[in-house]
Design an enzyme around this catalytic site. Sequence first.
Site, PDB file in Angstrom:
ATOM      1  N   ALA A  77      15.370   4.729 -32.714  1.00  0.00           N
ATOM      2  CA  ALA A  77      16.270   4.369 -33.811  1.00  0.00           C
ATOM      3  C   ALA A  77      15.615   3.328 -34.715  1.00  0.00           C
ATOM      4  CB  ALA A  77      17.587   3.842 -33.257  1.00  0.00           C
ATOM      5  N   LEU A  91      17.410  -2.295 -30.233  1.00  0.00           N
ATOM      6  CA  LEU A  91      17.700  -0.943 -30.699  1.00  0.00           C
ATOM      7  C   LEU A  91      16.856   0.023 -29.887  1.00  0.00           C
ATOM      8  CD1 LEU A  91      17.622  -1.286 -34.611  1.00  0.00           C
ATOM      9  CD2 LEU A  91      19.600  -1.399 -33.095  1.00  0.00           C
ATOM     10  N   ASP A  92      17.361   1.241 -29.701  1.00  0.00           N
ATOM     11  CA  ASP A  92      16.570   2.267 -29.050  1.00  0.00           C
ATOM     12  C   ASP A  92      15.230   2.413 -29.770  1.00  0.00           C
ATOM     13  OD1 ASP A  92      18.658   2.756 -27.364  1.00  0.00           O
ATOM     14  OD2 ASP A  92      19.253   4.658 -28.276  1.00  0.00           O
ATOM     15  N   LYS A  93      14.203   2.727 -29.023  1.00  0.00           N
ATOM     16  CA  LYS A  93      12.870   2.904 -29.599  1.00  0.00           C
ATOM     17  C   LYS A  93      12.893   3.909 -30.740  1.00  0.00           C
ATOM     18  CE  LYS A  93       8.170   4.335 -28.359  1.00  0.00           C
ATOM     19  NZ  LYS A  93       7.258   4.753 -27.266  1.00  0.00           N
TER      20      LYS A  93
END
Length: 210
Positions: free
Chosen positions: A61, A57-59
Amino acid sequence: MNILYEDNHLLVAVKPCGIPTQPAPHGGESLEERLKEHIRIRDQKKGNVFLHAIHRLDKQASGIVIFAKSQKALSRLQESIRQKACKKIYRATVAGTLSQKEATLIHFLVHADHKAIVAPKHPDTKKCILHYKVLEEKEGTTLLEIHLETGRYHQIRCQLAAIGHPIVGDVKYGSTRTFPQGGIALQHFHMEIEHPTKKELLILQLPETT
């Protein structure tokens, strides 16, 4: 550690905003390293702990991340991801009110300077498709449920910004609102995937209040 599920083959944890899923090349804390240390202390393990995220996951998010605890589980789960034999549902709170309560977004993206950019179709662009539906409208924001057909870098963030509704807290893509929990209001909310050894459907979902 916010652990949703664990057995001998896999561990499912909730990643908070602001921490990367896996260690970055330059070092620093990550959810994977936190979990390894948790297992090392809890189980009084000596030596290395095998734990590997099967997706990221994006940092900025938050949400569900699955980690393999064995090489067999890792290869089988990665194959499920490659074959798209899994179901992922995201939730995002975006700025404004959308004119369509359900829609499919199709864009062509390029990537530059750690950002996705909408561009005219050409050989270097990647086609991106997502489906959304409105769950709730409140105080100038809208909660969306999002299903991805493609899984490109920053796809959800870029596509929603491209239609004028950036994710709350996502300054990189034009948000003027802050997200109270830090990071951005994007969450991997629900996932379905076959268990790597039991061959049963594993259904994972965050509590509605998370």
